[in-house]
Design an enzyme around this catalytic site. Structure first.
Site, PDB file in Angstrom:
ATOM      1  CG  ASP A 169      -0.264  -0.276   2.531  1.00  0.00           C
ATOM      2  OD1 ASP A 169       0.976  -0.366   2.561  1.00  0.00           O
ATOM      3  OD2 ASP A 169      -0.961  -0.383   3.554  1.00  0.00           O
ATOM      4  CG  HIS A 183      -6.085  -1.466   8.893  1.00  0.00           C
ATOM      5  ND1 HIS A 183      -6.224  -0.333   9.670  1.00  0.00           N
ATOM      6  CD2 HIS A 183      -4.772  -1.511   8.560  1.00  0.00           C
ATOM      7  CE1 HIS A 183      -5.048   0.255   9.804  1.00  0.00           C
ATOM      8  NE2 HIS A 183      -4.143  -0.433   9.136  1.00  0.00           N
ATOM      9  CG  ASN A 206      -9.120  -0.580  12.096  1.00  0.00           C
ATOM     10  OD1 ASN A 206      -8.189  -1.241  11.617  1.00  0.00           O
ATOM     11  ND2 ASN A 206      -9.595   0.503  11.518  1.00  0.00           N
ATOM     12  CD  GLU A 224      -8.928   1.677   7.546  1.00  0.00           C
ATOM     13  OE1 GLU A 224      -8.939   0.826   8.450  1.00  0.00           O
ATOM     14  OE2 GLU A 224      -8.346   2.769   7.654  1.00  0.00           O
TER      15      GLU A 224
HETATM   16  C1  GLP Z   1      -0.706   1.045   8.524  1.00  0.00           C
HETATM   17  C2  GLP Z   1      -0.300   0.148   7.359  1.00  0.00           C
HETATM   18  C3  GLP Z   1      -0.507  -1.314   7.666  1.00  0.00           C
HETATM   19  C4  GLP Z   1       0.099  -1.639   9.013  1.00  0.00           C
HETATM   20  C5  GLP Z   1      -0.576  -0.827  10.082  1.00  0.00           C
HETATM   21  C6  GLP Z   1      -0.055  -1.113  11.478  1.00  0.00           C
HETATM   22  O1  GLP Z   1      -2.033   1.381   8.549  1.00  0.00           O
HETATM   23  N1  GLP Z   1      -1.011   0.476   6.154  1.00  0.00           N
HETATM   24  O2  GLP Z   1       0.066  -2.096   6.636  1.00  0.00           O
HETATM   25  O3  GLP Z   1      -0.031  -3.005   9.281  1.00  0.00           O
HETATM   26  O4  GLP Z   1      -0.355   0.556   9.795  1.00  0.00           O
HETATM   27  O5  GLP Z   1       1.124  -0.417  11.713  1.00  0.00           O
HETATM   28  P1  GLP Z   1       2.091  -0.653  12.937  1.00  0.00           P
HETATM   29  O6  GLP Z   1       2.879  -1.872  12.574  1.00  0.00           O
HETATM   30  O7  GLP Z   1       2.943   0.570  12.990  1.00  0.00           O
HETATM   31  O8  GLP Z   1       1.254  -0.851  14.133  1.00  0.00           O
END
Ligand code: GLP
Length: 259
Positions: free
Chosen positions: A67, A143, A141, A148
């Site tokens: 992404d 995702h 959440n 989402e």
């Molecule tokens: C973002 C990314 C996800 C990731 C999430 C959690 O929203 N698009 O791919 O898994 O954050 O991030 P973190 O690993 O910093 O908790």
């Protein structure tokens, strides 16, 4: 689904890097799906160490990132382009030509063009033979990527509007100012992710415990997009004790072999 609970973040990321390195060694021209966020950082550090100290060779590996935010220039420190180069790509011997990250500079007012672009991105993954492994973090959440809650479980790469919750969570990377967090992103869809031959999902910390509980032991639902990994024939969840603290079942402490 294999669930592995490791003592702490460090052990979790080492185990994940071991799984990835095994694939790179067995299939030097493999295709890896990569993720951003704070969770995979330790994995990338360990892969860099393996490259430098053990000669792990990435020269034939193709990568596709999950992404990217829309509207941040690739040089912006919070863009996923910047993140990936800074935390992994510039430290190992990946061939630039084999690196793919969704564009951050698409025009949100031209939706047809974005659809065409997203189809093109998917086409590139197919041309590369499909993903051998997709690395995933998870949002609080539930995702994955930027799919989402409520995202179709069959969705393909497309533009998504970020939820208020995700923008709040990610504001920590934008001077704690939610107004600086982009509103849109391009993300591989849940359907795209499921086509990967292996799905490797990581989570650490108490704040992810609820999401992991719902992912591993809750019903499969679009309201927790990560829960669809229960349907995947080779999904591996590696979590630390805090992220796994709400799980009812007792899970393995280590992975012996992928097969
Ligand atoms: C973002 C990314 C996800 C990731 C999430 C959690 O929203 N698009 O791919 O898994 O954050 O991030 P973190 O690993 O910093 O908790």
């Amino acid at each position: 689904m294999l669930i592995v609970v490791k003592k702490n973040y460090d052990e979790m990321t080492k185990e994940a890097a071991r799984v990835i390195s095994e694939i790179v060694r067995e299939k030097p021209s493999c295709t890896l799906g990569l993720a951003t966020g704070s969770t995979p950082l330790g994995v990338y550090k360990e892969l860099i160490r393996m490259y430098k100290e053990e000669g792990l060779d990435f020269s034939k590996v193709t990568t596709f990132n999950l992404d990217e935010y829309i509207g941040l220039a690739p040089s912006h420190q919070q863009s996923y382009h910047y993140f990936m180069h800074d935390n992994l790509f510039k430290h190992i011997n990946l061939d630039e030509r084999f690196i793919h990250i969704p564009s951050s500079m698409v025009d949100v007012s031209d939706i047809n063009r974005i659809h065409k672009y997203c189809d093109w991105y998917e086409e590139q993954t197919r041309k590369a033979g499909g993903m051998d492994l997709q690395l995933l973090g998870i949002g609080v959440n539930g995702h994955i990527g930027f799919n989402e809650p409520g995202s179709s479980l069959g969705a393909r790469t497309r533009i998504k509007t970020l939820t208020q919750k995700t923008r709040e969570d990610n504001a920590r990377f934008f001077n704690n100012d939610i107004d600086q967090v982009p509103k849109y992103a391009i993300t591989m869809g849940v359907g795209t992710i499921l086509e990967s031959r292996i799905v490797l999902l990581l989570a650490s910390g108490k704040q992810k415990a609820e999401a992991i509980k719902m992912t591993a032991e809750g019903p499969i639902t679009a309201m927790v997009p990560a829960s669809i990994v229960q349907m995947h024939r080779k999904a591996i969840l590696i979590v630390d004790e805090e992220a796994g603290s709400l799980l009812d079942m007792q899970y393995e402490q280590f992975v012996t072999d992928l097969e």
